[in-house]
Write a protein that holds these residues in place. Structure first.
Motif, PDB file in Angstrom:
ATOM      1  N   ARG A 118       0.809  -1.219   0.000  1.00 14.35           N
ATOM      2  CA  ARG A 118       0.000   0.000   0.000  1.00 14.35           C
ATOM      3  C   ARG A 118       0.842   1.268   0.000  1.00 14.35           C
ATOM      4  NH1 ARG A 118      -4.464  -0.730   4.650  1.00 14.35           N
ATOM      5  NH2 ARG A 118      -5.183   1.253   3.775  1.00 14.35           N
ATOM      6  N   ILE A 119       1.976   1.244   0.693  1.00 21.58           N
ATOM      7  CA  ILE A 119       2.727   2.496   0.838  1.00 21.58           C
ATOM      8  C   ILE A 119       4.141   2.450   0.260  1.00 21.58           C
ATOM      9  CG2 ILE A 119       1.400   3.095   2.890  1.00 21.58           C
ATOM     10  CD1 ILE A 119       3.877   2.484   4.545  1.00 21.58           C
ATOM     11  N   ASN A 120       4.602   1.280  -0.185  1.00 20.21           N
ATOM     12  CA  ASN A 120       5.921   1.159  -0.809  1.00 20.21           C
ATOM     13  C   ASN A 120       7.005   1.838   0.041  1.00 20.21           C
ATOM     14  OD1 ASN A 120       7.762   0.374  -2.796  1.00 20.21           O
ATOM     15  ND2 ASN A 120       7.555   2.302  -3.898  1.00 20.21           N
ATOM     16  N   PRO A 121       7.354   1.249   1.184  1.00 19.27           N
ATOM     17  CA  PRO A 121       8.264   1.913   2.113  1.00 19.27           C
ATOM     18  C   PRO A 121       9.711   1.959   1.640  1.00 19.27           C
ATOM     19  CG  PRO A 121       7.883  -0.328   2.834  1.00 19.27           C
ATOM     20  CD  PRO A 121       6.957  -0.090   1.655  1.00 19.27           C
ATOM     21  N   PHE A 122      10.470   2.850   2.234  1.00 27.20           N
ATOM     22  CA  PHE A 122      11.910   2.903   2.007  1.00 27.20           C
ATOM     23  C   PHE A 122      12.547   1.633   2.546  1.00 27.20           C
ATOM     24  CE2 PHE A 122      16.153   3.936   3.663  1.00 27.20           C
ATOM     25  CZ  PHE A 122      16.764   4.390   2.509  1.00 27.20           C
ATOM     26  N   ALA A 123      12.096   1.204   3.719  1.00 27.84           N
ATOM     27  CA  ALA A 123      12.600  -0.022   4.340  1.00 27.84           C
ATOM     28  C   ALA A 123      11.691  -0.407   5.495  1.00 27.84           C
ATOM     29  CB  ALA A 123      14.031   0.156   4.842  1.00 27.84           C
ATOM     30  N   VAL A 124      11.809  -1.662   5.911  1.00 28.84           N
ATOM     31  CA  VAL A 124      11.157  -2.149   7.126  1.00 28.84           C
ATOM     32  C   VAL A 124      12.267  -2.381   8.146  1.00 28.84           C
ATOM     33  CG1 VAL A 124       9.813  -4.022   8.170  1.00 28.84           C
ATOM     34  CG2 VAL A 124       9.284  -3.233   5.842  1.00 28.84           C
ATOM     35  N   VAL A 125      12.113  -1.828   9.341  1.00 28.02           N
ATOM     36  CA  VAL A 125      13.118  -1.965  10.392  1.00 28.02           C
ATOM     37  C   VAL A 125      12.535  -2.798  11.524  1.00 28.02           C
ATOM     38  CG1 VAL A 125      14.493  -0.747  12.134  1.00 28.02           C
ATOM     39  CG2 VAL A 125      14.275   0.199   9.818  1.00 28.02           C
ATOM     40  N   MET A 126      13.206  -3.906  11.862  1.00 31.45           N
ATOM     41  CA  MET A 126      12.723  -4.807  12.903  1.00 31.45           C
ATOM     42  C   MET A 126      13.855  -5.205  13.835  1.00 31.45           C
ATOM     43  SD  MET A 126      10.174  -7.400  10.824  1.00 31.45           S
ATOM     44  CE  MET A 126       9.427  -8.031  12.340  1.00 31.45           C
TER      45      MET A 126
END
Length: 292
Positions: A118-126
């Motif tokens: 839905r938002i096409n993120p820069f990255a996912v941080v976990m």
């Protein structure tokens, strides 16, 4: 507390038309540490942050499954926690970046993937899961599942790791095999330029056991693909790939390691008894997993 309704925050975020870092959280200390890291990263690149909590319906383990809590109670509890966490994050950033928050019922990997679409993120941080003794760091099960499912980059933060002075030195683990087909060169260059960082290409071998006649050609192809960011090349002699990268990262103060999980088959190793050594580069170095 105000209710956090799914979709409302996301729609607001999409209208901003800016880089976004998604930070999934289960409200654990490891997740909160990853949130702090992600927030500092977002400040550095002028991105917004979306805190995301996926909750599941707990069921008792018995012959007849029994719901331990109602869905309404779970939803209320999740929204109260994410609202409090958002307030904490907003206090940290003092208005320098925008913080959004969402909750959703479902499977963590599936819902994070849906959100990314839905938002096409820069990255996912976990966050990664800490392990006792000398066994350093392994991925938590949710992080593993997300890494396996997502095509977006996932940055895995070890316990206690701070963003500090930023991302200045990036290592890219490469085996010089089929580099054109398997190297996400455009993303790597974009990421390196975003942080104005050095790129170090790391190849681990032992006594040239994996050296073939194709290696010079493959390395030349990779250099052509990445020449815009002026990579430095390091040929590391070590019997174990992870140990070789670990030692290099420690002695050269790398801030981040980029790896391609499917290519290096690192994910599969996590489910073996010896998994402690798999996907461990160094306990203080974040690992970014990027798919081909």
């Amino acid at each position: 507390m105000p209710e956090v309704s799914l979709g409302c925050e996301i729609n607001r975020l999409k209208t901003e038309n800016m880089k976004t870092i998604i930070i999934p959280t289960d409200f654990s200390p490891v997740a909160t540490n990853a949130m702090n890291y992600g927030i500092d990263m977002a400040k550095a690149i002028h991105a917004s942050v979306l805190l995301y909590h996926v909750y599941q319906v707990p069921v008792s383990i018995s012959d007849t499954p029994v719901l331990l809590l109602s869905v309404d109670d779970l939803k209320k509890n999740a929204e109260e926690k994410i609202t409090a966490l958002k307030a904490q994050a907003e206090h940290i950033v003092s208005g320098s970046i925008k913080i959004y928050a969402e909750t959703q019922l479902g499977n963590v990997a599936d819902e994070v993937e849906n959100l990314c679409k839905r938002i096409n993120p820069f990255a996912v941080v976990m966050g990664t899961k800490g392990h006792s003794g000398i066994e350093k760091v392994v991925f938590g099960s949710n992080t593993i599942s997300v890494v396996k499912h997502l095509t977006w980059p996932v940055i895995c933060i070890p316990p206690g790791k701070e963003y500090g002075n930023g991302i200045k030195k990036i290592g890219f683990a490469c085996d010089f095999k089929n580099v054109v087909e398997t190297t996400p060169a455009h993303f790597i260059k974009s990421f390196v330029n975003e942080f104005n960082a050095e790129l170090h290409v790391l190849n681990v071998d032992h006594q040239n056991k994996h050296f073939t006649t194709e290696v010079p050609q493959q390395s030349a192809l990779l250099h052509t693909m990445l020449e815009d960011v002026k990579p430095q090349y390091h040929f590391i002699d070590n019997k174990d790939i992870e140990d070789g990268i670990n030692d290099f990262a420690e002695h050269n103060n790398l801030d981040l390691i980029i790896t391609i999980p499917k290519k290096h088959k690192l994910l599969e190793g996590l489910f073996r008894p010896s998994s402690v050594k798999q996907l461990v580069f160094h306990s203080h170095v974040p690992v970014m997993c990027v798919h081909e």
